[in-house]
Design an enzyme around this catalytic site. Sequence first.
Site, short mmCIF file in Angstrom:
data_model
loop_
_atom_site.label_atom_id
_atom_site.label_comp_id
_atom_site.label_asym_id
_atom_site.label_seq_id
_atom_site.Cartn_x
_atom_site.Cartn_y
_atom_site.Cartn_z
N ASN A 92 28.50 49.91 36.30
CA ASN A 92 28.98 50.66 35.13
C ASN A 92 29.42 52.06 35.53
O ASN A 92 28.85 52.67 36.43
CB ASN A 92 27.89 50.75 34.06
CG ASN A 92 27.46 49.38 33.57
OD1 ASN A 92 28.20 48.40 33.72
ND2 ASN A 92 26.25 49.29 33.02
N HIS A 109 30.87 51.44 41.49
CA HIS A 109 32.27 51.46 41.03
C HIS A 109 32.67 52.83 40.49
O HIS A 109 33.65 52.94 39.76
CB HIS A 109 32.50 50.38 39.98
CG HIS A 109 32.45 49.00 40.54
ND1 HIS A 109 32.27 47.88 39.76
CD2 HIS A 109 32.55 48.56 41.82
CE1 HIS A 109 32.27 46.81 40.54
NE2 HIS A 109 32.44 47.19 41.80
C1 BV8 Z 1 37.28 44.75 46.76
C2 BV8 Z 1 35.36 50.01 37.55
C3 BV8 Z 1 38.09 44.78 48.97
C4 BV8 Z 1 36.55 50.45 36.80
C5 BV8 Z 1 35.55 47.62 38.05
C6 BV8 Z 1 39.28 36.23 44.64
C7 BV8 Z 1 37.98 35.84 44.93
C8 BV8 Z 1 36.99 36.79 45.14
C9 BV8 Z 1 37.28 38.14 45.05
C10 BV8 Z 1 38.57 38.52 44.75
C11 BV8 Z 1 39.57 37.58 44.55
N1 BV8 Z 1 40.70 38.25 44.27
C12 BV8 Z 1 40.47 39.58 44.30
C13 BV8 Z 1 39.17 39.76 44.60
C14 BV8 Z 1 38.47 41.02 44.74
C15 BV8 Z 1 38.19 41.64 43.38
C16 BV8 Z 1 37.54 40.64 42.47
O1 BV8 Z 1 36.37 40.37 42.57
N2 BV8 Z 1 38.36 40.11 41.53
C17 BV8 Z 1 37.80 39.14 40.59
C18 BV8 Z 1 38.49 39.31 39.25
C19 BV8 Z 1 37.98 37.73 41.17
N3 BV8 Z 1 37.27 42.71 43.65
C20 BV8 Z 1 37.73 43.92 44.02
O2 BV8 Z 1 38.91 44.20 44.06
C21 BV8 Z 1 36.68 44.92 44.44
N4 BV8 Z 1 37.08 45.50 45.70
O3 BV8 Z 1 37.13 43.57 46.79
O4 BV8 Z 1 37.71 45.50 47.81
C22 BV8 Z 1 38.39 45.75 50.02
C23 BV8 Z 1 37.96 45.48 51.30
C24 BV8 Z 1 38.25 46.38 52.31
C25 BV8 Z 1 38.94 47.55 52.00
C26 BV8 Z 1 39.37 47.81 50.69
C27 BV8 Z 1 39.09 46.92 49.70
C28 BV8 Z 1 36.55 46.08 43.46
C29 BV8 Z 1 36.16 45.57 42.11
C30 BV8 Z 1 35.79 46.75 41.22
C31 BV8 Z 1 36.75 46.84 40.05
N5 BV8 Z 1 36.27 47.87 39.12
N6 BV8 Z 1 35.07 48.60 37.27
C32 BV8 Z 1 36.31 50.42 35.31
O5 BV8 Z 1 35.15 50.28 34.87
O6 BV8 Z 1 37.31 50.55 34.59
S1 BV8 Z 1 35.19 46.04 37.66
C33 BV8 Z 1 34.37 45.89 36.17
O7 BV8 Z 1 34.28 44.51 35.82
C34 BV8 Z 1 32.91 46.28 36.20
O8 BV8 Z 1 32.67 47.42 36.98
C35 BV8 Z 1 32.19 45.10 36.75
O9 BV8 Z 1 32.11 45.16 38.16
C36 BV8 Z 1 33.14 43.98 36.48
C37 BV8 Z 1 32.46 42.88 35.75
O10 BV8 Z 1 32.08 43.37 34.53
P1 BV8 Z 1 30.58 43.18 33.99
O11 BV8 Z 1 29.88 44.46 34.19
O12 BV8 Z 1 29.93 41.96 34.53
O13 BV8 Z 1 30.94 43.00 32.47
P2 BV8 Z 1 31.47 41.67 31.78
O14 BV8 Z 1 32.06 42.05 30.46
O15 BV8 Z 1 32.28 40.87 32.74
O16 BV8 Z 1 30.13 40.87 31.53
C38 BV8 Z 1 29.15 41.42 30.70
C39 BV8 Z 1 27.97 40.47 30.75
O17 BV8 Z 1 26.94 41.03 29.94
C40 BV8 Z 1 28.28 39.11 30.19
O18 BV8 Z 1 27.76 38.12 31.07
C41 BV8 Z 1 27.54 39.08 28.85
O19 BV8 Z 1 27.00 37.79 28.58
C42 BV8 Z 1 26.43 40.04 29.08
N7 BV8 Z 1 25.98 40.73 27.88
C43 BV8 Z 1 26.71 41.11 26.80
N8 BV8 Z 1 25.89 41.72 25.90
C44 BV8 Z 1 24.65 41.74 26.44
C45 BV8 Z 1 24.70 41.11 27.69
N9 BV8 Z 1 23.61 40.95 28.46
C46 BV8 Z 1 22.45 41.43 28.00
N10 BV8 Z 1 22.32 42.04 26.80
C47 BV8 Z 1 23.39 42.22 25.99
N11 BV8 Z 1 23.25 42.82 24.81
#
Ligand code: BV8
Length: 233
Positions: A92, A109
Amino acid sequence: MAQDKRIVILTGAGISAESGIDTFRSAGGLWEQHKVEDVATPEGFARNPDLVLGFYDKRREALSGVKPNPAHAALARLEREFLGELLLVTQNVDDLHERGGSSQVLHMHGELKSALCMSCGVRSAWDAPMSDRPPCPVCQAPTLRPDVVWFGEMPYQMERIYAALSACDLFVSIGTSGAVYPAAGFVQEARAAGAATLELNLEPSDGTHYFAEARHGPAGELVPQWVDEVLVG
Ligand code: BV8
Protein backbone atom coordinates in the site's frame (compact mmCIF):
# COMPACT_ATOMS: atom_id res chain seq x y z
CA MET A 1 3.28 -18.41 19.26
CA ALA A 2 6.71 -18.66 20.91
CA GLN A 3 8.10 -15.20 21.38
CA ASP A 4 11.43 -16.04 19.74
CA LYS A 5 9.92 -16.50 16.33
CA ARG A 6 10.35 -14.45 13.18
CA ILE A 7 7.24 -13.20 11.40
CA VAL A 8 6.97 -11.52 8.00
CA ILE A 9 3.66 -9.83 7.21
CA LEU A 10 2.59 -8.61 3.75
CA THR A 11 -0.40 -6.30 3.49
CA GLY A 12 -2.38 -5.12 0.48
CA ALA A 13 -5.26 -2.79 -0.27
CA GLY A 14 -7.73 -5.04 1.58
CA ILE A 15 -6.36 -3.97 4.97
CA SER A 16 -7.31 -0.36 4.16
CA ALA A 17 -10.71 -1.19 2.62
CA GLU A 18 -12.63 -0.80 5.92
CA SER A 19 -10.99 2.62 6.29
CA GLY A 20 -12.75 3.66 3.10
CA ILE A 21 -9.83 3.48 0.65
CA ASP A 22 -10.74 1.84 -2.67
CA THR A 23 -8.99 -1.43 -3.40
CA PHE A 24 -7.70 -1.98 -6.92
CA ARG A 25 -9.81 -4.86 -8.08
CA SER A 26 -13.12 -4.50 -6.27
CA ALA A 27 -16.14 -3.33 -8.24
CA GLY A 28 -15.71 0.40 -8.76
CA GLY A 29 -12.16 0.08 -7.46
CA LEU A 30 -9.19 2.13 -8.55
CA TRP A 31 -8.39 0.12 -11.63
CA GLU A 32 -12.02 0.17 -12.83
CA GLN A 33 -11.90 3.93 -13.05
CA HIS A 34 -8.56 3.99 -14.85
CA LYS A 35 -6.58 1.68 -17.09
CA VAL A 36 -3.47 0.46 -15.28
CA GLU A 37 -1.30 1.21 -18.27
CA ASP A 38 -2.52 4.82 -18.29
CA VAL A 39 -1.93 5.72 -14.63
CA ALA A 40 0.50 3.18 -13.12
CA THR A 41 3.27 2.75 -15.71
CA PRO A 42 6.24 4.96 -16.69
CA GLU A 43 4.89 4.90 -20.26
CA GLY A 44 1.51 6.22 -19.09
CA PHE A 45 3.27 8.98 -17.16
CA ALA A 46 5.38 9.94 -20.18
CA ARG A 47 2.26 9.96 -22.39
CA ASN A 48 0.09 12.04 -20.08
CA PRO A 49 1.82 13.36 -16.96
CA ASP A 50 -1.17 15.57 -16.02
CA LEU A 51 -3.50 12.56 -15.89
CA VAL A 52 -1.07 10.58 -13.73
CA LEU A 53 -0.15 13.47 -11.40
CA GLY A 54 -3.87 14.20 -11.00
CA PHE A 55 -4.63 10.52 -10.21
CA TYR A 56 -2.06 10.49 -7.43
CA ASP A 57 -2.97 14.02 -6.20
CA LYS A 58 -6.55 12.79 -5.68
CA ARG A 59 -5.43 9.70 -3.78
CA ARG A 60 -3.00 11.73 -1.64
CA GLU A 61 -5.68 14.30 -0.81
CA ALA A 62 -8.13 11.52 0.11
CA LEU A 63 -5.80 10.34 2.90
CA SER A 64 -6.85 13.21 5.16
CA GLY A 65 -10.45 11.96 5.00
CA VAL A 66 -9.80 8.38 6.15
CA LYS A 67 -8.40 6.85 9.30
CA PRO A 68 -6.76 3.58 10.37
CA ASN A 69 -9.06 0.67 11.24
CA PRO A 70 -8.73 -2.06 13.93
CA ALA A 71 -6.54 -4.17 11.62
CA HIS A 72 -3.90 -1.43 11.43
CA ALA A 73 -4.12 -0.92 15.20
CA ALA A 74 -3.71 -4.66 15.83
CA LEU A 75 -0.49 -4.80 13.76
CA ALA A 76 0.83 -1.79 15.70
CA ARG A 77 0.06 -3.66 18.96
CA LEU A 78 1.93 -6.68 17.58
CA GLU A 79 4.95 -4.49 16.85
CA ARG A 80 4.87 -3.12 20.42
CA GLU A 81 4.28 -6.36 22.30
CA PHE A 82 5.75 -9.22 20.21
CA LEU A 83 9.19 -10.20 21.55
CA GLY A 84 10.32 -12.00 18.39
CA GLU A 85 11.34 -10.43 15.07
CA LEU A 86 8.65 -8.76 12.94
CA LEU A 87 8.89 -7.32 9.43
CA LEU A 88 5.81 -5.51 8.12
CA VAL A 89 5.93 -5.17 4.32
CA THR A 90 3.10 -3.31 2.62
CA GLN A 91 2.14 -2.97 -1.02
CA ASN A 92 0.00 0.00 0.00
CA VAL A 93 1.06 3.55 -0.69
CA ASP A 94 -1.24 5.00 1.99
CA ASP A 95 0.00 6.03 5.46
CA LEU A 96 -2.57 4.14 7.53
CA HIS A 97 -0.07 1.67 9.04
CA GLU A 98 1.96 4.59 10.39
CA ARG A 99 -1.12 6.49 11.57
CA GLY A 100 -2.34 3.25 13.17
CA GLY A 101 0.83 3.19 15.28
CA SER A 102 3.28 0.98 13.34
CA SER A 103 6.72 2.57 13.26
CA GLN A 104 8.62 0.04 11.13
CA VAL A 105 6.82 -0.21 7.79
CA LEU A 106 8.49 -1.28 4.54
CA HIS A 107 6.61 0.28 1.62
CA MET A 108 7.76 -1.96 -1.22
CA HIS A 109 5.68 0.03 -3.75
CA GLY A 110 6.51 3.48 -2.35
CA GLU A 111 4.24 6.04 -0.69
CA LEU A 112 1.78 8.75 -1.68
CA LYS A 113 3.41 11.04 0.89
CA SER A 114 6.82 10.90 -0.76
CA ALA A 115 8.07 12.77 -3.85
CA LEU A 116 10.85 11.59 -6.13
CA CYS A 117 12.73 14.25 -8.13
CA MET A 118 13.53 13.12 -11.66
CA SER A 119 16.39 15.62 -11.86
CA CYS A 120 18.39 15.10 -8.66
CA GLY A 121 16.94 11.70 -7.67
CA VAL A 122 16.28 12.80 -4.07
CA ARG A 123 13.13 11.60 -2.25
CA SER A 124 11.35 14.15 -0.05
CA ALA A 125 8.40 13.87 2.34
CA TRP A 126 5.48 15.33 0.40
CA ASP A 127 1.83 16.07 1.21
CA ALA A 128 0.81 18.55 -1.48
CA PRO A 129 -0.35 18.31 -5.11
CA MET A 130 2.16 17.76 -7.92
CA SER A 131 -0.08 18.74 -10.84
CA ASP A 132 1.10 22.34 -10.53
CA ARG A 133 4.70 21.18 -10.99
CA PRO A 134 6.11 22.45 -7.68
CA PRO A 135 9.89 22.85 -7.34
CA CYS A 136 11.90 19.97 -5.86
CA PRO A 137 12.69 20.94 -2.23
CA VAL A 138 16.35 20.05 -2.90
CA CYS A 139 17.27 21.16 -6.43
CA GLN A 140 14.26 23.40 -7.20
CA ALA A 141 13.66 21.73 -10.60
CA PRO A 142 9.90 21.32 -11.38
CA THR A 143 10.40 17.59 -11.96
CA LEU A 144 8.73 15.78 -9.06
CA ARG A 145 6.91 12.46 -9.64
CA PRO A 146 4.99 10.32 -7.15
CA ASP A 147 7.45 8.11 -5.28
CA VAL A 148 5.48 4.97 -6.10
CA VAL A 149 6.60 1.83 -7.95
CA TRP A 150 4.77 1.53 -11.29
CA PHE A 151 4.38 -1.64 -13.34
CA GLY A 152 7.70 -2.50 -14.93
CA GLU A 153 9.62 -0.73 -12.14
CA MET A 154 11.60 -2.54 -9.45
CA PRO A 155 9.92 -2.62 -6.03
CA TYR A 156 11.97 -1.25 -3.13
CA GLN A 157 14.16 -3.19 -0.66
CA MET A 158 13.70 -6.55 -2.35
CA GLU A 159 16.99 -7.93 -0.97
CA ARG A 160 15.89 -7.16 2.56
CA ILE A 161 12.49 -8.75 1.96
CA TYR A 162 13.89 -11.95 0.45
CA ALA A 163 16.41 -12.27 3.27
CA ALA A 164 13.58 -11.99 5.82
CA LEU A 165 11.40 -14.50 3.92
CA SER A 166 14.22 -17.06 3.80
CA ALA A 167 14.67 -16.83 7.58
CA CYS A 168 11.11 -16.49 8.84
CA ASP A 169 9.03 -18.98 10.82
CA LEU A 170 5.69 -17.52 9.75
CA PHE A 171 4.53 -15.55 6.69
CA VAL A 172 1.14 -13.85 6.93
CA SER A 173 -0.57 -12.23 3.92
CA ILE A 174 -3.35 -9.77 4.72
CA GLY A 175 -5.80 -8.14 2.29
CA THR A 176 -4.13 -8.81 -1.03
CA SER A 177 -5.40 -10.51 -4.18
CA GLY A 178 -2.06 -12.14 -4.95
CA ALA A 179 -2.29 -10.80 -8.50
CA VAL A 180 0.88 -8.72 -8.70
CA TYR A 181 4.48 -9.93 -8.61
CA PRO A 182 6.95 -10.10 -7.01
CA ALA A 183 4.75 -9.67 -3.88
CA ALA A 184 2.45 -12.49 -4.97
CA GLY A 185 5.43 -14.86 -4.96
CA PHE A 186 6.47 -14.19 -1.34
CA VAL A 187 4.37 -17.05 0.01
CA GLN A 188 6.30 -19.51 -2.17
CA GLU A 189 9.63 -18.12 -0.93
CA ALA A 190 8.46 -18.51 2.67
CA ARG A 191 7.22 -22.07 2.09
CA ALA A 192 10.49 -23.02 0.44
CA ALA A 193 12.23 -21.79 3.59
CA GLY A 194 10.02 -24.04 5.71
CA ALA A 195 7.86 -21.26 7.18
CA ALA A 196 4.25 -21.63 8.19
CA THR A 197 1.96 -19.58 5.93
CA LEU A 198 -1.35 -17.92 6.73
CA GLU A 199 -3.71 -15.91 4.49
CA LEU A 200 -6.15 -13.45 6.07
CA ASN A 201 -8.37 -12.07 3.29
CA LEU A 202 -12.00 -11.26 2.56
CA GLU A 203 -12.10 -14.09 0.02
CA PRO A 204 -9.63 -16.67 -1.34
CA SER A 205 -6.80 -14.85 -3.17
CA ASP A 206 -5.29 -15.95 -6.48
CA GLY A 207 -2.56 -17.68 -4.49
CA THR A 208 -4.67 -19.10 -1.68
CA HIS A 209 -3.67 -22.68 -2.51
CA TYR A 210 -0.04 -21.86 -1.57
CA PHE A 211 -1.04 -21.10 2.02
CA ALA A 212 -1.03 -23.81 4.69
CA GLU A 213 -3.90 -21.98 6.38
CA ALA A 214 -6.41 -19.40 5.12
CA ARG A 215 -9.08 -17.49 7.02
CA HIS A 216 -11.64 -15.46 5.10
CA GLY A 217 -13.45 -12.41 6.40
CA PRO A 218 -12.89 -8.69 7.00
CA ALA A 219 -9.40 -7.72 8.16
CA GLY A 220 -10.94 -5.57 10.89
CA GLU A 221 -12.11 -8.79 12.56
CA LEU A 222 -9.52 -11.38 11.48
CA VAL A 223 -6.34 -9.39 12.23
CA PRO A 224 -7.09 -8.41 15.87
CA GLN A 225 -8.15 -12.04 16.50
CA TRP A 226 -4.93 -13.40 15.00
CA VAL A 227 -2.75 -10.90 16.92
CA ASP A 228 -4.46 -12.01 20.15
CA GLU A 229 -3.54 -15.61 19.32
CA VAL A 230 0.10 -14.66 18.71
CA LEU A 231 0.46 -12.54 21.84
CA VAL A 232 -1.72 -14.44 24.24
CA GLY A 233 -0.89 -17.85 22.77
C1 BV8 B 1 8.42 -5.75 -11.63
C2 BV8 B 1 1.81 1.06 -6.52
C3 BV8 B 1 10.46 -6.14 -12.73
C4 BV8 B 1 1.23 2.14 -7.35
C5 BV8 B 1 1.40 -1.10 -7.60
C6 BV8 B 1 3.29 -11.71 -16.03
C7 BV8 B 1 3.46 -12.63 -15.01
C8 BV8 B 1 4.04 -12.25 -13.80
C9 BV8 B 1 4.43 -10.94 -13.59
C10 BV8 B 1 4.25 -10.02 -14.60
C11 BV8 B 1 3.68 -10.40 -15.82
N1 BV8 B 1 3.63 -9.30 -16.59
C12 BV8 B 1 4.15 -8.25 -15.93
C13 BV8 B 1 4.53 -8.67 -14.72
C14 BV8 B 1 5.15 -7.89 -13.66
C15 BV8 B 1 4.12 -7.02 -12.96
C16 BV8 B 1 2.92 -7.84 -12.56
O1 BV8 B 1 2.95 -8.55 -11.58
N2 BV8 B 1 1.83 -7.69 -13.33
C17 BV8 B 1 0.62 -8.43 -12.99
C18 BV8 B 1 -0.59 -7.59 -13.35
C19 BV8 B 1 0.65 -9.77 -13.73
N3 BV8 B 1 4.78 -6.52 -11.79
C20 BV8 B 1 5.54 -5.42 -11.87
O2 BV8 B 1 5.65 -4.74 -12.87
C21 BV8 B 1 6.34 -5.08 -10.62
N4 BV8 B 1 7.71 -4.83 -11.01
O3 BV8 B 1 8.02 -6.85 -11.89
O4 BV8 B 1 9.65 -5.29 -11.94
C22 BV8 B 1 11.77 -5.53 -12.85
C23 BV8 B 1 12.89 -6.34 -12.75
C24 BV8 B 1 14.14 -5.78 -12.88
C25 BV8 B 1 14.26 -4.40 -13.07
C26 BV8 B 1 13.12 -3.59 -13.16
C27 BV8 B 1 11.88 -4.15 -13.04
C28 BV8 B 1 5.85 -3.81 -9.95
C29 BV8 B 1 4.42 -3.97 -9.54
C30 BV8 B 1 4.03 -2.79 -8.65
C31 BV8 B 1 2.94 -1.98 -9.31
N5 BV8 B 1 2.47 -0.96 -8.36
N6 BV8 B 1 1.05 -0.18 -6.69
C32 BV8 B 1 -0.16 2.49 -6.89
O5 BV8 B 1 -0.58 2.09 -5.80
O6 BV8 B 1 -0.82 3.22 -7.66
S1 BV8 B 1 0.48 -2.48 -7.74
C33 BV8 B 1 -0.93 -2.44 -6.78
O7 BV8 B 1 -1.76 -3.56 -7.11
C34 BV8 B 1 -0.72 -2.66 -5.30
O8 BV8 B 1 0.42 -2.02 -4.82
C35 BV8 B 1 -0.61 -4.13 -5.13
O9 BV8 B 1 0.73 -4.57 -5.27
C36 BV8 B 1 -1.30 -4.66 -6.35
C37 BV8 B 1 -2.36 -5.64 -5.97
O10 BV8 B 1 -3.30 -4.96 -5.26
P1 BV8 B 1 -3.83 -5.52 -3.83
O11 BV8 B 1 -3.14 -4.73 -2.79
O12 BV8 B 1 -3.74 -6.99 -3.74
O13 BV8 B 1 -5.32 -5.04 -3.98
P2 BV8 B 1 -6.46 -5.77 -4.81
O14 BV8 B 1 -7.57 -4.79 -5.01
O15 BV8 B 1 -5.88 -6.47 -6.00
O16 BV8 B 1 -6.93 -6.90 -3.80
C38 BV8 B 1 -7.48 -6.52 -2.57
C39 BV8 B 1 -7.73 -7.80 -1.81
O17 BV8 B 1 -8.25 -7.44 -0.53
C40 BV8 B 1 -8.76 -8.69 -2.47
O18 BV8 B 1 -8.28 -10.03 -2.48
C41 BV8 B 1 -9.99 -8.56 -1.58
O19 BV8 B 1 -10.70 -9.79 -1.47
C42 BV8 B 1 -9.39 -8.22 -0.26
N7 BV8 B 1 -10.25 -7.40 0.60
C43 BV8 B 1 -11.14 -6.44 0.23
N8 BV8 B 1 -11.73 -5.93 1.34
C44 BV8 B 1 -11.18 -6.56 2.41
C45 BV8 B 1 -10.24 -7.49 1.94
N9 BV8 B 1 -9.54 -8.30 2.77
C46 BV8 B 1 -9.76 -8.17 4.08
N10 BV8 B 1 -10.65 -7.30 4.60
C47 BV8 B 1 -11.38 -6.48 3.81
N11 BV8 B 1 -12.26 -5.62 4.34
